[in-house]
Design an enzyme around this catalytic site. Structure first.
Site, mmCIF file in Angstrom:
data_model
loop_
_atom_site.group_PDB
_atom_site.id
_atom_site.type_symbol
_atom_site.label_atom_id
_atom_site.label_comp_id
_atom_site.label_asym_id
_atom_site.label_seq_id
_atom_site.Cartn_x
_atom_site.Cartn_y
_atom_site.Cartn_z
ATOM 1 N N LYS A 276 0.837 -1.186 0.000
ATOM 2 C CA LYS A 276 0.000 0.000 0.000
ATOM 3 C C LYS A 276 0.883 1.252 0.000
ATOM 4 O O LYS A 276 1.814 1.369 0.796
ATOM 5 C CB LYS A 276 -0.915 -0.007 1.228
ATOM 6 C CG LYS A 276 -2.149 0.887 1.098
ATOM 7 C CD LYS A 276 -3.159 0.591 2.198
ATOM 8 C CE LYS A 276 -4.444 1.379 1.961
ATOM 9 N NZ LYS A 276 -5.477 1.100 2.981
ATOM 10 N N GLU A 361 -19.452 -4.679 10.760
ATOM 11 C CA GLU A 361 -20.350 -3.867 11.570
ATOM 12 C C GLU A 361 -21.426 -4.699 12.266
ATOM 13 O O GLU A 361 -21.796 -4.408 13.414
ATOM 14 C CB GLU A 361 -21.005 -2.787 10.708
ATOM 15 C CG GLU A 361 -20.050 -1.722 10.203
ATOM 16 C CD GLU A 361 -19.284 -2.108 8.947
ATOM 17 O OE1 GLU A 361 -18.454 -1.315 8.474
ATOM 18 O OE2 GLU A 361 -19.531 -3.236 8.429
ATOM 19 N N ARG A 389 -25.314 -1.264 7.576
ATOM 20 C CA ARG A 389 -25.073 -2.691 7.363
ATOM 21 C C ARG A 389 -25.466 -3.526 8.578
ATOM 22 O O ARG A 389 -25.597 -4.742 8.489
ATOM 23 C CB ARG A 389 -23.597 -2.894 7.016
ATOM 24 C CG ARG A 389 -23.174 -2.185 5.738
ATOM 25 C CD ARG A 389 -21.672 -1.913 5.697
ATOM 26 N NE ARG A 389 -20.882 -3.110 5.608
ATOM 27 C CZ ARG A 389 -20.433 -3.627 4.461
ATOM 28 N NH1 ARG A 389 -20.696 -3.046 3.317
ATOM 29 N NH2 ARG A 389 -19.703 -4.723 4.467
#
Length: 616
Positions: A276, A361, A389
């Protein structure tokens, strides 16, 4: 420049293989230059450059389909499909989206923005392909962070049954937004070190590919090798062919692996290792900070417009640390957002009372419910659009049992540049429909502090919604004690009553000034609570106000304004209600001030609507 030769889908195939490293560097330079001006997702895109190039080389787009999980890493894909000239408008109103959008290109096949959905969507496309008797490739690109989400495992469970080709690329950079957590991350760490097995497999298959009898024998015995070299082999044991790890910055190796995977008549997972932020030192050193970055100076990565005032996340962070010091029953929970929500300091101070659930979540909410039953006071910090969610868990596991769980809802209201998938404009509507739930919104930074203290003492579920960005520090002289279901009267006159919630109180101040300039008396009330609403005050206000104007940064349907209007209608009170809210629509990306104006909820638009109503 090589990039000058790429103006439409497929042009990359005209670039000689020897030039791939040069092209990758040009793409990185382009991304750094453009995102340093517009802001956007930098680190994830820098890490996925070669992978995206390989996909475009190995596949036939737009016939073949790529589904990008979340989609924040699709910038190189946009460059390679004829959209590089639009990057000056990235994430700006009317400009290029920061996520895949089917309306932008026929190579964007699925609108994404939230995590862990790509495998499910890919399986649906595979089924549609096979039912239609077609033969295009379907590839889902998912990060290791997204693989912490439960939906991904539900999809993997079904992918294991396939008897037709489907490719899953696991883009493994050991990060989601912050560092990935949990058992799958530990498992992938073991796979990352399993070079002995991987080299053996590649060499043996390459040399014996023509001898089917020997290869079949090896296939039958391969599980023994895997158990020896790669602990668990979760994916193969599920029934998904596993290839990798592959160097995610080697275009030729990636292209070759994708083409080989295309031949397999079942689900195939290609495990790709990427870095990344690759190619830009500040992003490599601070990948979380450059996940979604504001405009910055290229030479050092420092923001172009550094913040000079605290934002709501800073206030939340400070108050949570104080609450943690005062009460050892306070536990902080996040879903892979420790940095974004402001819980990093709490994590450092109270590591035993901090939990990162990963991008999960639903699990986080049910976990909080269990903590509450166990005698603790969980505070779940989550972005508004991500809390959606976990709707069922909030309703069934928390509200049904009336448990003491606090939901600190960050990025509530309009968030701007991330667009439709991230605007936090639905939480009031669904949360106020739940029995036992209390829903609050602070007018300024002082009130956020007071509401958090109230929530940790209130016996039952509480949601506090607050916006992204700089914390409003006006109206600090108005700081009445927070009392359940009671509003705060800031200015009291007659004729028009502005009943504003949360972020709209600041706008209501400007509206009141504009109305006063037109000779109109105006009361300004900080509603504080979307549920329960202050029915006592509303009942009283109808007696000396001809017009009550509700103001909220939420959709109108099911919102605060509807609750107020319903109460007035049911009690046959003689006052008209004008509801200022967002219409029945998804809101595109763009500067928040521009979006408010477009939606008619900025101060000028609201004042004009009120004046028109009065002059009827």
């Amino acid at each position: 420049m090589l990039l000058d030769q790429i103006n439409s889908t497929g042009d990359i195939k005209q670039i000689p293989q020897s030039k791939y490293p040069e092209l990758a560097q040009e793409i990185r330079d382009f991304l750094i230059e453009k995102i340093s001006v517009t802001g956007g997702h930098l680190a994830s895109n820098l890490g996925a450059v070669e992978l995206t190039m390989a996909l475009h080389l190995a596949l036939d787009l737009p016939k073949d389909k790529i589904i990008w999980d979340v989609g924040h890493q699709s910038y190189t894909h946009k460059i390679l499909t004829g959209r590089k000239d639009k990057f000056d408008t990235l994430r700006q109103f009317g400009g290029l989206s920061g996520f895949p959008k089917r309306c932008e290109s026929d190579t964007d096949v699925f609108d994404t923005g939230h995590s862990s959905t790509s495998i499910s969507a890919g399986l649906g496309m595979v089924k549609a392909r096979d039912l239609m008797g077609e033969d295009y490739a379907v590839v889902s690109v998912i990060g290791d962070g997204s693989l912490t989400g439960g939906l991904a495992y539900e999809a993997l469970n079904n992918a294991a049954k396939l008897e037709t080709n489907y490719i899953i690329i696991l883009n493994d950079n050991e990060m989601s937004i912050s560092e990935s957590v949990g058992g799958m991350n530990k498992y992938l760490n073991s796979v990352r070190t399993a070079e002995g097995y991987l080299n053996l497999k590649e060499d043996v298959y390459a040399q014996l590919s023509s001898n089917h009898k020997v290869v079949n024998g090896i296939r039958r015995a391969k599980n023994s090798f895997k158990q020896l070299f790669v602990p668990g082999m979760v994916f193969e044991n599920l029934g998904i062919t596993y290839l990798g790890p592959v160097d995610g910055h080697n275009v030729a190796a990636l292209e070759r692996t994708i083409k080989e995977a295309r031949k397999v008549k079942k689900a195939v997972m290609i495990h790709v290792m990427t870095k990344k932020g690759k190619g830009y030192e500040p992003a490599e050193r601070h990948p979380a900070r450059f996940h979604g970055t504001e405009p910055f100076l290229v030479e050092n990565g420092i923001p172009r417009n550094p913040r000079t005032t605290a934002n709501y996340q800073d206030i939340f962070s400070t108050v949570m640390c104080k609450l943690g010091a005062r009460d050892d029953k306070v536990v902080a929970i996040t879903a892979a957002m420790a940095d974004g929500t402001g819980l990093k300091r709490f994590r450092n101070m109270y590591p035993d009372r901090f939990v990162d659930a990963g991008i999960a979540e639903e699990h986080a909410v049910s976990f909080a419910a269990g903590l509450a039953i166990g005698g603790y006071k969980p505070v779940f910090a989550v972005y508004s659009s991500f809390l959606q969610r976990a709707y069922d868990q909030i309703l069934e596991d928390v509200c049904l049992q009336n448990l003491h769980v606090t939901f600190a809802i960050d990025r509530a209201g309009l968030v701007g540049s991330d667009g439709e998938t991230h605007q936090g404009i639905f939480d009031i509507s669904y949360l106020t429909s739940m029995p036992n739930m209390t829903v609050m919104a602070p007018k300024n930074k002082w009130e956020l502090s007071d509401m958090l203290k109230f929530a940790t003492c209130h016996n039952g579920p509480v949601a506090i919604r607050y916006p992204r960005g700089n914390a409003y520090d006006g109206l600090k002289e108005y700081r009445q004690e927070v009392e359940l279901g009671k509003c705060e009267v800031i200015y009291e006159e007659k004729d028009v009553c502005l009943l504003a919630l949360g972020s709209m109180v600041k706008i209501a101040e400007s509206v009141r000034d504009k109305l006063k300039q037109n000779g109109i008396n105006c009361t300004l009330v900080n509603a504080r609570f979307a549920k329960p609403i202050d029915t006592d005050y509303i009942h009283m206000a109808t007696g000396n106000h001809k017009l009550i104007v509700t103001m909220e940064e939420n959709v109108a349907h099911g919102g605060f304004g509807e609750l107020v209007r319903d109460y007035i209608d049911q009690n046959r009170l003689d006052t008209y209600v004008l509801s200022i809210a967002i219409g029945d629509e998804f809101v595109t990306h763009g500067n928040v001030d521009i979006l408010r104006k477009e939606l008619g909820i900025d101060a000028d638009s609201v004042a004009n609507k009120i004046l028109m109503e009065i002059r009827r």
